[in-house]
Design a protein around this motif. Structure first.
Motif, PDB file in Angstrom:
ATOM      1  N   VAL A  59       0.839  -1.204   0.000  1.00  0.00           N
ATOM      2  CA  VAL A  59       0.000   0.000   0.000  1.00  0.00           C
ATOM      3  C   VAL A  59       0.871   1.251   0.000  1.00  0.00           C
ATOM      4  N   LEU A  60       1.931   1.231   0.782  1.00  0.00           N
ATOM      5  CA  LEU A  60       2.842   2.384   0.821  1.00  0.00           C
ATOM      6  C   LEU A  60       3.587   2.532  -0.502  1.00  0.00           C
ATOM      7  N   TRP A  61       4.004   1.417  -1.102  1.00  0.00           N
ATOM      8  CA  TRP A  61       4.697   1.510  -2.387  1.00  0.00           C
ATOM      9  C   TRP A  61       3.802   2.134  -3.457  1.00  0.00           C
ATOM     10  N   SER A  62       2.518   1.783  -3.465  1.00  0.00           N
ATOM     11  CA  SER A  62       1.600   2.335  -4.461  1.00  0.00           C
ATOM     12  C   SER A  62       1.547   3.848  -4.381  1.00  0.00           C
ATOM     13  N   LEU A  64       4.096   5.852  -2.649  1.00  0.00           N
ATOM     14  CA  LEU A  64       5.399   6.493  -2.491  1.00  0.00           C
ATOM     15  C   LEU A  64       6.419   6.068  -3.545  1.00  0.00           C
ATOM     16  N   GLY A  65       6.139   5.003  -4.283  1.00  0.00           N
ATOM     17  CA  GLY A  65       7.166   4.473  -5.166  1.00  0.00           C
ATOM     18  C   GLY A  65       8.238   3.766  -4.345  1.00  0.00           C
ATOM     19  N   ASP A  66       9.437   3.677  -4.873  1.00  0.00           N
ATOM     20  CA  ASP A  66      10.514   2.986  -4.171  1.00  0.00           C
ATOM     21  C   ASP A  66      10.792   3.651  -2.827  1.00  0.00           C
ATOM     22  N   TYR A  67      10.817   2.862  -1.782  1.00  0.00           N
ATOM     23  CA  TYR A  67      11.130   3.341  -0.434  1.00  0.00           C
ATOM     24  C   TYR A  67      11.677   2.151   0.338  1.00  0.00           C
ATOM     25  N   GLU A  68      12.160   2.393   1.533  1.00  0.00           N
ATOM     26  CA  GLU A  68      12.731   1.330   2.356  1.00  0.00           C
ATOM     27  C   GLU A  68      11.663   0.754   3.286  1.00  0.00           C
ATOM     28  N   PRO A  69      11.215  -0.489   3.071  1.00  0.00           N
ATOM     29  CA  PRO A  69      10.167  -1.061   3.929  1.00  0.00           C
ATOM     30  C   PRO A  69      10.519  -1.051   5.410  1.00  0.00           C
ATOM     31  N   VAL A  70      11.804  -1.104   5.744  1.00  0.00           N
ATOM     32  CA  VAL A  70      12.204  -1.121   7.145  1.00  0.00           C
ATOM     33  C   VAL A  70      11.757   0.137   7.874  1.00  0.00           C
ATOM     34  N   TRP A  71      11.488   1.212   7.131  1.00  0.00           N
ATOM     35  CA  TRP A  71      11.042   2.449   7.772  1.00  0.00           C
ATOM     36  C   TRP A  71       9.732   2.250   8.534  1.00  0.00           C
ATOM     37  N   LEU A  72       8.868   1.382   8.019  1.00  0.00           N
ATOM     38  CA  LEU A  72       7.600   1.136   8.704  1.00  0.00           C
ATOM     39  C   LEU A  72       7.851   0.543  10.080  1.00  0.00           C
ATOM     40  N   THR A 283      -0.726   2.290 -11.345  1.00  0.00           N
ATOM     41  CA  THR A 283      -0.003   1.475 -10.372  1.00  0.00           C
ATOM     42  C   THR A 283      -0.805   0.233 -10.033  1.00  0.00           C
ATOM     43  N   LEU A 284      -0.156  -0.710  -9.388  1.00  0.00           N
ATOM     44  CA  LEU A 284      -0.809  -1.901  -8.867  1.00  0.00           C
ATOM     45  C   LEU A 284      -1.203  -1.627  -7.424  1.00  0.00           C
ATOM     46  N   LEU A 285      -2.332  -2.196  -7.002  1.00  0.00           N
ATOM     47  CA  LEU A 285      -2.847  -1.994  -5.652  1.00  0.00           C
ATOM     48  C   LEU A 285      -2.880  -3.307  -4.883  1.00  0.00           C
ATOM     49  N   SER A 286      -2.668  -3.208  -3.588  1.00  0.00           N
ATOM     50  CA  SER A 286      -2.909  -4.343  -2.701  1.00  0.00           C
ATOM     51  C   SER A 286      -4.415  -4.584  -2.601  1.00  0.00           C
ATOM     52  N   PRO A 287      -4.841  -5.838  -2.404  1.00  0.00           N
ATOM     53  CA  PRO A 287      -6.260  -6.101  -2.146  1.00  0.00           C
ATOM     54  C   PRO A 287      -6.769  -5.404  -0.886  1.00  0.00           C
ATOM     55  N   PHE A 288      -5.837  -4.999   0.007  1.00  0.00           N
ATOM     56  CA  PHE A 288      -6.220  -4.361   1.259  1.00  0.00           C
ATOM     57  C   PHE A 288      -5.905  -2.859   1.241  1.00  0.00           C
ATOM     58  N   ASP A 289      -5.800  -2.303   0.059  1.00  0.00           N
ATOM     59  CA  ASP A 289      -5.638  -0.856  -0.088  1.00  0.00           C
ATOM     60  C   ASP A 289      -6.976  -0.189   0.224  1.00  0.00           C
ATOM     61  N   PRO A 290      -6.968   0.960   0.902  1.00  0.00           N
ATOM     62  CA  PRO A 290      -8.240   1.644   1.187  1.00  0.00           C
ATOM     63  C   PRO A 290      -9.086   1.922  -0.047  1.00  0.00           C
ATOM     64  N   ALA A 369       2.746  -1.698 -18.501  1.00  0.00           N
ATOM     65  CA  ALA A 369       4.083  -2.290 -18.484  1.00  0.00           C
ATOM     66  C   ALA A 369       5.023  -1.497 -17.592  1.00  0.00           C
ATOM     67  N   ALA A 370       4.923  -0.182 -17.636  1.00  0.00           N
ATOM     68  CA  ALA A 370       5.782   0.647 -16.795  1.00  0.00           C
ATOM     69  C   ALA A 370       5.483   0.417 -15.317  1.00  0.00           C
ATOM     70  N   ALA A 371       4.189   0.306 -14.973  1.00  0.00           N
ATOM     71  CA  ALA A 371       3.815   0.064 -13.573  1.00  0.00           C
ATOM     72  C   ALA A 371       4.306  -1.306 -13.110  1.00  0.00           C
ATOM     73  N   VAL A 372       4.134  -2.312 -13.927  1.00  0.00           N
ATOM     74  CA  VAL A 372       4.598  -3.662 -13.582  1.00  0.00           C
ATOM     75  C   VAL A 372       6.118  -3.682 -13.431  1.00  0.00           C
ATOM     76  N   ALA A 373       6.822  -3.017 -14.343  1.00  0.00           N
ATOM     77  CA  ALA A 373       8.285  -2.995 -14.274  1.00  0.00           C
ATOM     78  C   ALA A 373       8.768  -2.317 -12.999  1.00  0.00           C
ATOM     79  N   ARG A 374       8.122  -1.222 -12.627  1.00  0.00           N
ATOM     80  CA  ARG A 374       8.502  -0.543 -11.376  1.00  0.00           C
ATOM     81  C   ARG A 374       8.284  -1.463 -10.178  1.00  0.00           C
ATOM     82  N   CYS A 375       7.142  -2.139 -10.172  1.00  0.00           N
ATOM     83  CA  CYS A 375       6.824  -3.036  -9.063  1.00  0.00           C
ATOM     84  C   CYS A 375       7.820  -4.186  -9.003  1.00  0.00           C
TER      85      CYS A 375
END
Length: 410
Positions: A59-62, A64-72, A283-290, A369-375
């Motif tokens: 959800v955060l990636w959708s 913020l784009g690339d970020y460090e998951p450890v920040w959460l 972008t791609l979304l999580s099934p649990f995105d708001p 394709a661009a969204a999938v490649a980023r993901c």
């Protein structure tokens, strides 16, 4: 402000703007951006399925784009977030703790999640677990040896794990941090000292949840509001909030009932009514995105009939185990059944199914394709494999676009 009328497209744009999903970010995300995104949503739902990424990270990636998951996890350990039952199990900004305190004190408020019957029937065991934490400090469920001979899994929690969850729901313990995504519990008073005299009244809580749900959603039918924080319907007092100037009333073309907009979004509402909110995110979304977690709202707002099929027997699945909705320029246009094979560096698209009416033009396929490649790149999976598509004819063009990562990510 007079009552404005929005087109359905403008309503979607207002919703996406409130969620921080109108236009792509330009600057690289920081840890403070992670906290800001959670504050904007109000809650960040937790789910442990990791076919791609675990939902809170996704959800955060959708957004913020690339970020460090450890920040959460760092924000949790630093006490800037806490975990509790909000929409479901969620990360919540720590300043909102008081709004959830009534749920901790009312053993019946959360139904089966409360663990009240377990605590009553196993009082000695529960007190023993609490004493263990009191003496030994932060504790994981794994610190208790299994003695009942059963295998693990959420359907067969060992007694100490059930006791920890009951104590967590009752506000006796809190999640101090996560270790390899496993909860580490400590006494609530050591994690977040709290004086119950600071707890707002139930009337204040209901009022605040209504305001926050409307603000997070951008616009909301009255029927959408209880789901966001899982408050109990009927949701009263919206007209009073309009009279106070805290909410605005608006209309959406083709809808009988009005929608409500937070007063702080008055500028966005005006821009939406004038057609000046232009969604450009793909972008791609999580099934649990708001944006999609309320399936009825997703159907009413986006015309997207979505069902998560991971709990459906394999032979009865229509789209796949864990399909990811695809948001493109203000519309939900497809769903992708994906799996990240990290050791092999492969991002597998088991299925790409377009929605009826979504025309897979060259521009749309480039956006996808661009969204999938980023993901895929964020997952450390530079190779992307497309197994099948619906319609079948787009599989080749999509594979061609994904075979040139630099082009797809542009």
């Amino acid at each position: 402000m007079s009552e404005l009328t929005l087109s359905l497209g403008a309503a979607r744009a207002l919703h996406l703007a409130a969620q921080g999903m109108l236009q792509p970010r330009r600057a690289r995300a920081t840890k403070d951006d992670v906290l800001a995104a959670i504050r904007r949503m109000g809650v960040l739902q937790i789910d442990t399925i990791s076919v791609v990424a675990r939902s809170p990270y996704f959800v955060l990636w959708s957004r913020l784009g690339d970020y460090e998951p450890v920040w959460l996890e760092q924000l949790l350990a630093e006490g800037r977030l806490f975990e509790y039952w909000a929409h479901e199990a969620c990360f919540v900004p720590v300043e909102d703790y008081g709004l959830y305190r009534h749920r901790m004190l009312d053993t019946h408020a959360l139904g089966w999640k409360s663990g009240a019957s377990w605590m009553k029937g196993h009082a000695e065991l529960v007190e023993g677990v609490l004493e263990h934490i009191r003496v030994n400090g932060p504790t994981r469920a794994a610190d208790f040896e299994r003695t009942d001979g059963k295998s693990g899994g959420w359907w067969a929690w060992k007694p100490e794990k059930r006791s920890l969850e009951a104590l967590f729901t009752a506000g006796k313990v809190m999640v101090a941090r996560r270790q390899n995504f496993h909860r580490v519990y400590d006494l609530a008073e050591r994690v977040l000292p709290w004086d119950d005299s600071r707890t707002p009244s139930m009337d204040e809580v209901r009022r605040e949840f209504a305001l926050r749900a409307v603000k997070a959603l951008g616009l909301a039918k009255a029927s959408w509001i209880p789901d966001y924080h899982r408050t109990r319907p009927p949701h009263l007092g919206l007209e009073a909030l309009v009279e106070e100037g805290l909410l605005l009333r608006a209309r959406v073309e083709g809808w009988k009932e009005p929608v409500f907009v937070h007063a702080e979004h008055a500028g966005l509402l005006a821009q939406a009514a004038e057609g000046r909110l232009n969604p450009t995110v793909t972008t791609l979304l999580s099934p649990f995105d708001p944006i999609v977690w309320d399936r009825r709202r997703a159907l009413e707002l986006f015309g997207f009939d979505y069902r998560l099929e991971c709990y459906t027997p394999a032979e009865k699945r229509q789209y796949g185990y864990f399909t990811l909705p695809v948001l493109r320029r203000g519309q939900l246009i497809a769903r992708i059944d994906a799996k990240a094979h990290r050791p092999a560096g492969l991002f597998e698209l088991k299925s790409v199914a377009f929605e009826p009416g979504a025309r897979p033009s060259e521009r749309l396929l480039r956006d996808l394709a661009a969204a999938v490649a980023r993901c895929a790149r964020w997952h450390g999976c530079p190779a992307v494999e497309v197994a099948r598509t619906d319609p079948e004819g787009i599989a080749g063009p999509l594979r061609d676009l994904l075979s040139v990562p630099q082009q797809a990510a542009a």
